[in-house]
Design a protein around this motif. Structure first.
Motif, PDB file in Angstrom:
ATOM      1  N   ILE A 110       0.784  -3.570   0.365  1.00 58.14           N
ATOM      2  CA  ILE A 110       1.359  -2.309   0.841  1.00 58.14           C
ATOM      3  C   ILE A 110       2.882  -2.345   0.730  1.00 58.14           C
ATOM      4  O   ILE A 110       3.515  -1.408   0.246  1.00 58.14           O
ATOM      5  CB  ILE A 110       0.932  -2.023   2.302  1.00 58.14           C
ATOM      6  CG1 ILE A 110      -0.546  -1.629   2.374  1.00 58.14           C
ATOM      7  CG2 ILE A 110       1.806  -0.952   2.947  1.00 58.14           C
ATOM      8  CD1 ILE A 110      -0.871  -0.249   1.853  1.00 58.14           C
ATOM      9  N   THR A 146       4.036  -2.335  -3.065  1.00 57.18           N
ATOM     10  CA  THR A 146       3.777  -1.117  -3.832  1.00 57.18           C
ATOM     11  C   THR A 146       4.357   0.135  -3.188  1.00 57.18           C
ATOM     12  O   THR A 146       4.590   1.118  -3.877  1.00 57.18           O
ATOM     13  CB  THR A 146       2.265  -0.899  -4.027  1.00 57.18           C
ATOM     14  OG1 THR A 146       1.651  -0.691  -2.755  1.00 57.18           O
ATOM     15  CG2 THR A 146       1.636  -2.078  -4.754  1.00 57.18           C
ATOM     16  N   SER A 182       2.688   1.996  -1.360  1.00 56.01           N
ATOM     17  CA  SER A 182       1.570   2.941  -1.386  1.00 56.01           C
ATOM     18  C   SER A 182       1.182   3.383   0.017  1.00 56.01           C
ATOM     19  O   SER A 182       1.383   2.653   0.984  1.00 56.01           O
ATOM     20  CB  SER A 182       0.351   2.295  -2.047  1.00 56.01           C
ATOM     21  OG  SER A 182       0.616   2.010  -3.388  1.00 56.01           O
ATOM     22  N   ASP A 206      -4.535   4.264  -0.052  1.00 55.45           N
ATOM     23  CA  ASP A 206      -4.631   3.717  -1.412  1.00 55.45           C
ATOM     24  C   ASP A 206      -4.838   2.207  -1.436  1.00 55.45           C
ATOM     25  O   ASP A 206      -4.886   1.611  -2.510  1.00 55.45           O
ATOM     26  CB  ASP A 206      -3.375   4.063  -2.214  1.00 55.45           C
ATOM     27  CG  ASP A 206      -3.286   5.549  -2.543  1.00 55.45           C
ATOM     28  OD1 ASP A 206      -4.302   6.256  -2.383  1.00 55.45           O
ATOM     29  OD2 ASP A 206      -2.196   5.990  -2.949  1.00 55.45           O
TER      30      ASP A 206
END
Length: 91
Positions: A45, A48, A50, A54
């Protein structure tokens, strides 16, 4: 290349974190299912950027992982881990 090919947590790093983790088998209460993959999920997490939804299924159900992340945050686990690992320039 899949998610499992991009794991970053070494055995040495996990060993340094292990005493700081809650939900270990040697503690009272519930035990975390897979601490290594949970921490890897958090690193994914962070790397990225994101959204939680996701998070790849290899790390577990995103909502369960998020709730566990929140519990660790409230209990100061992440602060202790980051403090312990901050001396490692490769982490």
């Amino acid at each position: 290349m899949g998610v499992m090919d991009r794991l970053v947590l070494s055995d040495a790093a996990l060993g340094r974190m292990a005493p700081l983790i809650i939900g270990r088998p040697d503690q009272k209460g519930s035990t975390g299912r897979d601490n290594r993959m949970f921490v890897e999920g958090m690193l994914w997490i962070v790397r990225t950027g994101s959204p939680w939804r996701d998070l790849p299924e290899a790390f577990g159900d995103w909502n369960s992982v998020f709730r566990r992340f929140s519990r660790w945050s409230r209990k100061g686990v992440w602060c202790r881990i980051f403090e312990a690992m901050s001396e490692d320039p490769d982490f």
